[in-house]
Scaffold this motif. Structure first.
Motif, short mmCIF file in Angstrom:
data_model
loop_
_atom_site.label_atom_id
_atom_site.label_comp_id
_atom_site.label_asym_id
_atom_site.label_seq_id
_atom_site.Cartn_x
_atom_site.Cartn_y
_atom_site.Cartn_z
N TYR A 79 1.02 -1.14 0.10
CA TYR A 79 0.09 -0.13 0.01
C TYR A 79 0.89 1.32 -0.15
CZ TYR A 79 -3.17 -3.81 1.63
OH TYR A 79 -3.88 -4.93 1.71
N LEU A 80 0.34 2.45 -0.76
CA LEU A 80 1.08 3.61 -0.61
C LEU A 80 0.01 4.55 0.03
CD1 LEU A 80 3.96 4.87 -1.17
CD2 LEU A 80 3.02 5.70 -3.42
N GLN A 81 0.03 4.98 1.02
CA GLN A 81 -0.51 6.40 1.89
C GLN A 81 -0.08 7.32 1.17
OE1 GLN A 81 -3.81 6.16 3.19
NE2 GLN A 81 -3.55 8.45 3.11
N MET A 82 -0.69 8.23 0.38
CA MET A 82 -0.13 9.66 -0.04
C MET A 82 -0.98 10.75 0.51
SD MET A 82 0.66 8.57 -3.99
CE MET A 82 -1.44 8.32 -4.46
N ASN A 83 -0.20 11.59 1.22
CA ASN A 83 -0.89 12.72 1.82
C ASN A 83 -0.36 13.77 1.44
OD1 ASN A 83 -2.54 10.91 3.64
ND2 ASN A 83 -0.75 10.86 5.13
N SER A 84 -0.94 15.11 1.67
CA SER A 84 -0.40 16.45 1.14
C SER A 84 0.03 16.31 -0.18
CB SER A 84 0.95 16.79 2.00
OG SER A 84 0.40 16.75 3.42
N LEU A 85 -0.75 15.96 -1.06
CA LEU A 85 -0.33 15.73 -2.55
C LEU A 85 -0.10 16.94 -3.20
CD1 LEU A 85 -2.82 12.53 -3.50
CD2 LEU A 85 -0.23 12.60 -3.84
N ARG A 86 0.81 16.87 -4.11
CA ARG A 86 0.99 18.14 -5.05
C ARG A 86 0.84 18.00 -6.36
NH1 ARG A 86 7.08 18.33 -2.10
NH2 ARG A 86 6.51 18.86 0.02
N PRO A 87 0.63 18.87 -7.20
CA PRO A 87 0.59 18.59 -8.58
C PRO A 87 1.75 17.97 -9.13
CG PRO A 87 0.07 20.97 -8.17
CD PRO A 87 0.55 20.24 -6.94
N GLU A 88 3.12 18.06 -8.62
CA GLU A 88 3.99 17.14 -9.32
C GLU A 88 3.98 15.92 -8.94
OE1 GLU A 88 4.29 20.02 -7.52
OE2 GLU A 88 5.66 20.11 -5.73
N ASP A 89 3.40 15.60 -8.28
CA ASP A 89 3.05 14.07 -7.81
C ASP A 89 2.07 13.23 -9.05
OD1 ASP A 89 2.61 14.92 -4.45
OD2 ASP A 89 4.53 14.01 -5.33
N THR A 90 1.58 13.91 -9.97
CA THR A 90 0.89 13.65 -11.08
C THR A 90 1.71 12.64 -11.80
OG1 THR A 90 -0.54 15.39 -11.01
CG2 THR A 90 -0.36 14.03 -13.25
N ALA A 91 1.15 11.28 -11.93
CA ALA A 91 2.11 10.27 -12.72
C ALA A 91 1.27 9.14 -12.76
CB ALA A 91 3.36 9.92 -12.03
N VAL A 92 1.59 8.13 -13.72
CA VAL A 92 1.26 6.84 -13.36
C VAL A 92 2.03 5.94 -12.44
CG1 VAL A 92 0.95 4.56 -14.76
CG2 VAL A 92 0.45 6.73 -15.88
N TYR A 93 1.37 5.37 -11.29
CA TYR A 93 2.12 4.77 -10.42
C TYR A 93 2.02 3.19 -10.44
CZ TYR A 93 2.64 8.93 -7.58
OH TYR A 93 2.79 10.25 -7.32
N TYR A 94 3.24 2.57 -10.49
CA TYR A 94 3.34 1.14 -10.62
C TYR A 94 3.97 0.64 -9.49
CZ TYR A 94 3.27 2.43 -15.73
OH TYR A 94 3.22 2.98 -16.75
N CYS A 95 3.34 -0.69 -9.09
CA CYS A 95 3.88 -1.34 -7.97
C CYS A 95 4.75 -2.37 -8.65
CB CYS A 95 2.86 -1.94 -7.07
SG CYS A 95 1.77 -3.25 -8.12
N ALA A 96 5.79 -3.04 -7.84
CA ALA A 96 6.68 -3.91 -8.19
C ALA A 96 6.97 -4.90 -7.03
CB ALA A 96 8.05 -3.29 -8.72
N GLY A 97 7.18 -6.32 -7.22
CA GLY A 97 7.51 -7.05 -6.12
C GLY A 97 8.89 -7.99 -6.39
N ARG A 98 9.30 -8.58 -5.45
CA ARG A 98 10.62 -9.62 -5.61
C ARG A 98 9.90 -10.67 -4.71
NH1 ARG A 98 16.16 -9.02 -6.60
NH2 ARG A 98 17.11 -10.65 -4.99
N ASN A 99 10.16 -11.95 -5.37
CA ASN A 99 9.93 -13.18 -4.60
C ASN A 99 11.15 -13.70 -4.17
OD1 ASN A 99 10.28 -14.08 -6.96
ND2 ASN A 99 8.85 -15.46 -6.99
N ARG A 100 12.22 -13.37 -4.21
CA ARG A 100 13.50 -13.70 -3.66
C ARG A 100 14.03 -12.84 -2.54
NH1 ARG A 100 16.86 -12.74 -8.15
NH2 ARG A 100 15.38 -11.17 -8.78
N LEU A 101 14.95 -13.36 -1.56
CA LEU A 101 15.54 -12.72 -0.96
C LEU A 101 15.96 -11.50 -1.17
CD1 LEU A 101 17.24 -15.37 1.66
CD2 LEU A 101 15.35 -13.70 2.24
N ALA A 102 15.85 -10.19 -0.80
CA ALA A 102 16.40 -8.96 -1.20
C ALA A 102 17.70 -8.66 -0.63
CB ALA A 102 15.14 -7.82 -0.67
N GLY A 103 18.45 -8.09 -1.38
CA GLY A 103 19.86 -7.72 -0.99
C GLY A 103 19.86 -6.32 -0.03
N ALA A 104 20.92 -5.69 -0.33
CA ALA A 104 21.05 -4.32 0.45
C ALA A 104 20.29 -3.37 0.06
CB ALA A 104 22.51 -3.89 -0.08
#
Length: 127
Positions: A79-104
């Protein structure tokens, strides 16, 4: 497995939105998930990431203090809770996932870290 992002829309500046991302399989375990965004004519950019085992959250400087990422590793949700939104936040938002152990943590802002991507949800902030 597919990730499905939702929750975008049109909001006035200073308003809030909550984006959701869910895996198409109920038992899709993830080790890290992230949100990226792409505005018209611009490159895709990192917004926020969450890692489990060990736990970590990270944000782009432009959204720190305004956006909060959360999720459930066992269900492959974010989830992404977005508060105090600004016009410059306008965009297409994409989520991404990794199903392997994550590194640094330094690898989390990189798109190459992630194995699965959602289709994107449009966020438009009016001034």
């Amino acid at each position: 497995v597919q990730l499905q992002a939702s929750g975008g829309g049109l909001v006035q500046a200073a308003g809030s939105l909550r984006l959701s991302c869910a895996a198409s399989e109920r038992r899709f375990v993830t080790y890290a998930m992230a949100w990226f965004r792409q505005a018209p004519g611009k490159e895709r950019e990192f917004v926020a990431a969450i890692r489990w085992r060990p736990g970590y959250t990270g944000y782009a400087d432009s959204v720190k203090g305004r956006f909060t990422i959360s999720g459930d590793s066992a269900r492959g949700t974010a989830y992404l809770q977005m508060n105090s939104l600004r016009p410059e936040d306008t965009a297409v938002y994409y989520c991404a996932g990794r199903n392997r152990l994550a590194g640094a943590t330094t690898t989390l802002p990189s798109p190459e870290t992630y194995d699965y991507w959602g289709q994107g949800t449009q966020v438009t902030v009016s001034s």
